[in-house]
Scaffold this active site. Structure first.
Site, PDB file in Angstrom:
ATOM      1  N   MET A 166      25.670 109.327  74.433  1.00 56.89           N
ATOM      2  CA  MET A 166      25.638 108.231  75.406  1.00 56.89           C
ATOM      3  C   MET A 166      27.004 107.556  75.458  1.00 56.89           C
ATOM      4  O   MET A 166      27.123 106.425  75.945  1.00 56.89           O
ATOM      5  CB  MET A 166      24.555 107.220  75.039  1.00 56.89           C
ATOM      6  CG  MET A 166      23.159 107.813  75.162  1.00 56.89           C
ATOM      7  SD  MET A 166      21.902 106.567  75.475  1.00 56.89           S
ATOM      8  CE  MET A 166      22.079 105.569  74.031  1.00 56.89           C
ATOM      9  N   GLU A 186      33.968 108.207  65.298  1.00 58.90           N
ATOM     10  CA  GLU A 186      34.203 109.330  64.397  1.00 58.90           C
ATOM     11  C   GLU A 186      32.924 110.171  64.175  1.00 58.90           C
ATOM     12  O   GLU A 186      32.990 111.390  64.054  1.00 58.90           O
ATOM     13  CB  GLU A 186      34.757 108.795  63.068  1.00 58.90           C
ATOM     14  CG  GLU A 186      35.126 109.831  62.032  1.00 58.90           C
ATOM     15  CD  GLU A 186      36.104 110.896  62.537  1.00 58.90           C
ATOM     16  OE1 GLU A 186      36.936 110.611  63.432  1.00 58.90           O
ATOM     17  OE2 GLU A 186      36.029 112.035  62.015  1.00 58.90           O
ATOM     18  N   GLY A 187      31.776 109.493  64.132  1.00 56.24           N
ATOM     19  CA  GLY A 187      30.513 110.220  63.924  1.00 56.24           C
ATOM     20  C   GLY A 187      30.259 111.230  65.036  1.00 56.24           C
ATOM     21  O   GLY A 187      29.878 112.375  64.773  1.00 56.24           O
ATOM     22  N   HIS A 188      30.487 110.810  66.287  1.00 58.55           N
ATOM     23  CA  HIS A 188      30.325 111.759  67.400  1.00 58.55           C
ATOM     24  C   HIS A 188      31.334 112.901  67.292  1.00 58.55           C
ATOM     25  O   HIS A 188      31.018 114.058  67.583  1.00 58.55           O
ATOM     26  CB  HIS A 188      30.565 111.061  68.749  1.00 58.55           C
ATOM     27  CG  HIS A 188      29.541 110.037  69.109  1.00 58.55           C
ATOM     28  ND1 HIS A 188      29.792 108.696  69.096  1.00 58.55           N
ATOM     29  CD2 HIS A 188      28.253 110.177  69.511  1.00 58.55           C
ATOM     30  CE1 HIS A 188      28.710 108.043  69.478  1.00 58.55           C
ATOM     31  NE2 HIS A 188      27.760 108.904  69.736  1.00 58.55           N
ATOM     32  N   GLU A 239      21.966 113.420  62.091  1.00 63.98           N
ATOM     33  CA  GLU A 239      20.803 113.073  61.277  1.00 63.98           C
ATOM     34  C   GLU A 239      20.554 111.568  61.238  1.00 63.98           C
ATOM     35  O   GLU A 239      19.526 111.128  60.738  1.00 63.98           O
ATOM     36  CB  GLU A 239      20.986 113.610  59.850  1.00 63.98           C
ATOM     37  CG  GLU A 239      20.890 115.115  59.763  1.00 63.98           C
ATOM     38  CD  GLU A 239      20.909 115.628  58.331  1.00 63.98           C
ATOM     39  OE1 GLU A 239      21.164 114.828  57.402  1.00 63.98           O
ATOM     40  OE2 GLU A 239      20.685 116.837  58.150  1.00 63.98           O
ATOM     41  N   SER A 287      28.009 103.970  63.973  1.00 69.21           N
ATOM     42  CA  SER A 287      27.169 103.745  65.147  1.00 69.21           C
ATOM     43  C   SER A 287      27.975 102.962  66.166  1.00 69.21           C
ATOM     44  O   SER A 287      28.810 102.122  65.795  1.00 69.21           O
ATOM     45  CB  SER A 287      25.931 102.929  64.745  1.00 69.21           C
ATOM     46  OG  SER A 287      25.324 102.355  65.884  1.00 69.21           O
TER      47      SER A 287
HETATM   48  O1  PAF Z   1      21.355 110.060  70.301  1.00 70.62           O
HETATM   49  C1  PAF Z   1      21.777 109.715  71.419  1.00 70.62           C
HETATM   50  O2  PAF Z   1      22.932 109.345  71.593  1.00 70.62           O
HETATM   51  C2  PAF Z   1      20.819 109.741  72.610  1.00 70.62           C
HETATM   52  O3  PAF Z   1      19.535 109.372  72.228  1.00 70.62           O
HETATM   53  C3  PAF Z   1      20.828 111.080  73.336  1.00 70.62           C
HETATM   54  C4  PAF Z   1      20.293 112.200  72.470  1.00 70.62           C
HETATM   55  C5  PAF Z   1      22.227 111.424  73.821  1.00 70.62           C
HETATM   56  C6  PAF Z   1      19.921 111.003  74.569  1.00 70.62           C
HETATM   57  O4  PAF Z   1      20.357 110.026  75.475  1.00 70.62           O
END
Ligand code: PAF
Length: 282
Positions: free
Chosen positions: A33, A38-40, A154, A190
């Site tokens: 979203m 860094e986590g992404h 996770e 987050s």
């Molecule tokens: O984990 C997230 O960032 C969201 O819930 C996702 C999986 C991209 C769905 O909008």
């Protein structure tokens, strides 16, 4: 897996041009979203390490927010996100418009929710409607991207179990789970952490301290008590602090099978969630 309901032409053209694929089946997909941190980027690097082209989507899904303020306050900086995703190895960064995901002329169905998303009394109870929104958008994204593998963190453990249960039931990509990325003091990364004030940020480490205390306990009920005490003593307001079976998220009586401690707590108006695998005692 269901046929794509609609296959956006521009999207396919970009996928073809950037990833050399037409269509993008067989690739690795990282849904996000945005508000990338860094986590992404660890998710994207993990995706890249699988050796296939990687598509990252950035879509702030209105459907899964049960709190309007949370939706409005969610970071939106698509250019920055696109640059970050690309630097971590994304071949395609896809920022669909609302109309791409939920075209007015197409009914986008919500998959039936498996029990792991309706019964545990965790995120399902505290964020009504959230998982219906997640299931709907994830299925829609899978239908559009048609990946071979989809990568999830996770940190959102119940979400991960929900997605796994849906693909186990309905088919879909293989789900590749990536361990939670943490700040040096243990706080799970987050997008919402940036809303913590300088005063409350140090207290947020209590979440990881609580989970570690749970992992050292000899019984799930002791673990739950220790988590509650640790969180409250640091000034957090606890929504839940429980130990559950790892995949079904059912209550457990001992540590003889894989289990997970899961926490949701409020600090300074910010909702923090996290979880940790518990040792199995044989
Ligand atoms: O984990 C997230 O960032 C969201 O819930 C996702 C999986 C991209 C769905 O909008």
């Amino acid at each position: 897996m269901a046929e794509p309901l609609i296959y956006d032409g521009e999207f396919v053209a970009r996928l073809t041009e950037n990833a050399g694929l037409a269509p993008f089946s067989g690739g690795i997909f990282v849904p996000t979203m945005g508000g990338l941190h860094e986590g992404h980027l660890e998710l994207v690097r993990a995706a890249k390490s699988l050796g296939r082209p990687v598509v990252v989507s950035v879509f702030v899904n209105p459907d899964q927010f049960n709190d309007q303020d949370d939706f409005e306050g969610y970071p939106r900086r698509f250019d920055v996100d696109a640059g970050l995703a690309e630097s971590a190895g994304a071949d395609v960064v896809w920022c669909p418009a609302q109309q791409d995901i939920y075209p007015v002329e197409v009914e986008v169905p919500t998959p039936e929710l498996p029990s792991v998303a309706t019964r545990p009394g965790l995120e399902d109870a505290h964020r009504p409607g959230h998982f219906a929104g997640v299931a709907r958008v994830v299925q829609r994204l899978f239908d559009l991207v048609q990946p071979e593998v989809a990568v999830f963190g996770e940190k959102d453990w119940q979400q991960l179990q929900l997605v796994q249960a849906i693909v186990d039931r309905d088919g879909g990509p293989r789900i590749h789970a990536v361990p939670t990325s943490r700040e040096p003091d243990g706080l799970a990364r987050s997008s919402r952490n940036e809303r913590l004030s300088d005063v409350s940020r140090p207290k947020a480490r209590a979440v990881y301290l609580a989970l570690q205390a749970a992992a050292a306990a000899n019984h799930p009920s002791t673990a739950e008590k220790m988590m509650q005490e640790t969180l409250e003593s640091h000034g957090l307001e606890v929504e839940y602090a429980v130990v559950r079976s790892s995949t079904g998220l059912r209550p457990v009586d001992d540590f003889s099978r894989p289990s997970r401690a899961l926490v949701a707590a409020w600090l300074d108006g910010v909702r923090l969630i996290d979880n940790l695998s518990m040792p199995v005692w044989t």
